[in-house]
Scaffold this motif. Sequence first.
Motif, mmCIF file in Angstrom:
data_model
loop_
_atom_site.group_PDB
_atom_site.id
_atom_site.type_symbol
_atom_site.label_atom_id
_atom_site.label_comp_id
_atom_site.label_asym_id
_atom_site.label_seq_id
_atom_site.Cartn_x
_atom_site.Cartn_y
_atom_site.Cartn_z
ATOM 1 N N THR A 83 2.761 16.891 10.091
ATOM 2 C CA THR A 83 3.664 15.779 9.843
ATOM 3 C C THR A 83 2.896 14.481 9.638
ATOM 4 N N ILE A 84 1.874 14.270 10.458
ATOM 5 C CA ILE A 84 1.059 13.063 10.324
ATOM 6 C C ILE A 84 0.313 13.065 8.995
ATOM 7 N N TYR A 85 -0.258 14.205 8.618
ATOM 8 C CA TYR A 85 -0.971 14.290 7.347
ATOM 9 C C TYR A 85 -0.032 14.007 6.170
ATOM 10 N N VAL A 129 1.913 10.383 1.831
ATOM 11 C CA VAL A 129 2.982 9.691 1.118
ATOM 12 C C VAL A 129 2.790 8.176 1.199
ATOM 13 N N ALA A 130 2.419 7.683 2.370
ATOM 14 C CA ALA A 130 2.226 6.238 2.536
ATOM 15 C C ALA A 130 1.102 5.726 1.634
ATOM 16 N N PHE A 131 -0.043 6.429 1.629
ATOM 17 C CA PHE A 131 -1.144 5.992 0.778
ATOM 18 C C PHE A 131 -0.811 6.134 -0.700
ATOM 19 N N LEU A 132 0.008 7.117 -1.057
ATOM 20 C CA LEU A 132 0.408 7.255 -2.455
ATOM 21 C C LEU A 132 1.274 6.076 -2.889
ATOM 22 N N VAL A 133 2.219 5.695 -2.047
ATOM 23 C CA VAL A 133 3.078 4.556 -2.375
ATOM 24 C C VAL A 133 2.259 3.274 -2.478
ATOM 25 N N ILE A 134 1.361 3.071 -1.513
ATOM 26 C CA ILE A 134 0.505 1.885 -1.542
ATOM 27 C C ILE A 134 -0.397 1.912 -2.772
ATOM 28 N N GLY A 135 -0.946 3.080 -3.097
ATOM 29 C CA GLY A 135 -1.824 3.200 -4.257
ATOM 30 C C GLY A 135 -1.116 2.921 -5.570
ATOM 31 N N VAL A 136 0.115 3.412 -5.699
ATOM 32 C CA VAL A 136 0.879 3.151 -6.919
ATOM 33 C C VAL A 136 1.184 1.660 -7.035
ATOM 34 N N HIS A 137 1.573 1.057 -5.932
ATOM 35 C CA HIS A 137 1.852 -0.392 -5.961
ATOM 36 C C HIS A 137 0.599 -1.180 -6.337
ATOM 37 N N ILE A 170 -7.580 4.305 -2.763
ATOM 38 C CA ILE A 170 -6.345 4.514 -1.999
ATOM 39 C C ILE A 170 -5.651 5.796 -2.464
ATOM 40 N N ILE A 171 -5.639 6.018 -3.751
ATOM 41 C CA ILE A 171 -5.031 7.240 -4.286
ATOM 42 C C ILE A 171 -5.835 8.462 -3.853
ATOM 43 N N MET A 172 -7.157 8.337 -3.800
ATOM 44 C CA MET A 172 -7.985 9.451 -3.335
ATOM 45 C C MET A 172 -7.736 9.765 -1.856
ATOM 46 N N LEU A 173 -7.496 8.750 -1.041
ATOM 47 C CA LEU A 173 -7.138 8.991 0.361
ATOM 48 C C LEU A 173 -5.836 9.786 0.448
ATOM 49 N N ILE A 214 -4.752 11.938 -1.747
ATOM 50 C CA ILE A 214 -5.054 13.320 -2.128
ATOM 51 C C ILE A 214 -5.790 14.049 -1.012
ATOM 52 N N ILE A 215 -6.680 13.356 -0.302
ATOM 53 C CA ILE A 215 -7.395 13.963 0.823
ATOM 54 C C ILE A 215 -6.421 14.382 1.913
ATOM 55 N N PHE A 216 -5.471 13.497 2.256
ATOM 56 C CA PHE A 216 -4.498 13.849 3.286
ATOM 57 C C PHE A 216 -3.579 14.970 2.828
ATOM 58 N N LEU A 217 -3.272 15.030 1.540
ATOM 59 C CA LEU A 217 -2.470 16.138 1.023
ATOM 60 C C LEU A 217 -3.238 17.459 1.134
#
Length: 52
Positions: free
Chosen positions: A6-8, A13-21, A34-37, A39-42
Amino acid sequence: MTLKQTIYMALAVAFLVIGVHQSIVNGVVESYWIIMLSIIFLMLFRMNKAKP
């Protein structure tokens, strides 16, 4: 789904939203890490997926 998964997923999702913004505001080059982070968590989420 375990707590670790759940944390991962939440971090991915949080880093993806921040990265897109940030890519809209500053461009993709500045927000690439940020987008790479995200993908790493995914990938970590997928690696820790519970076995059936």
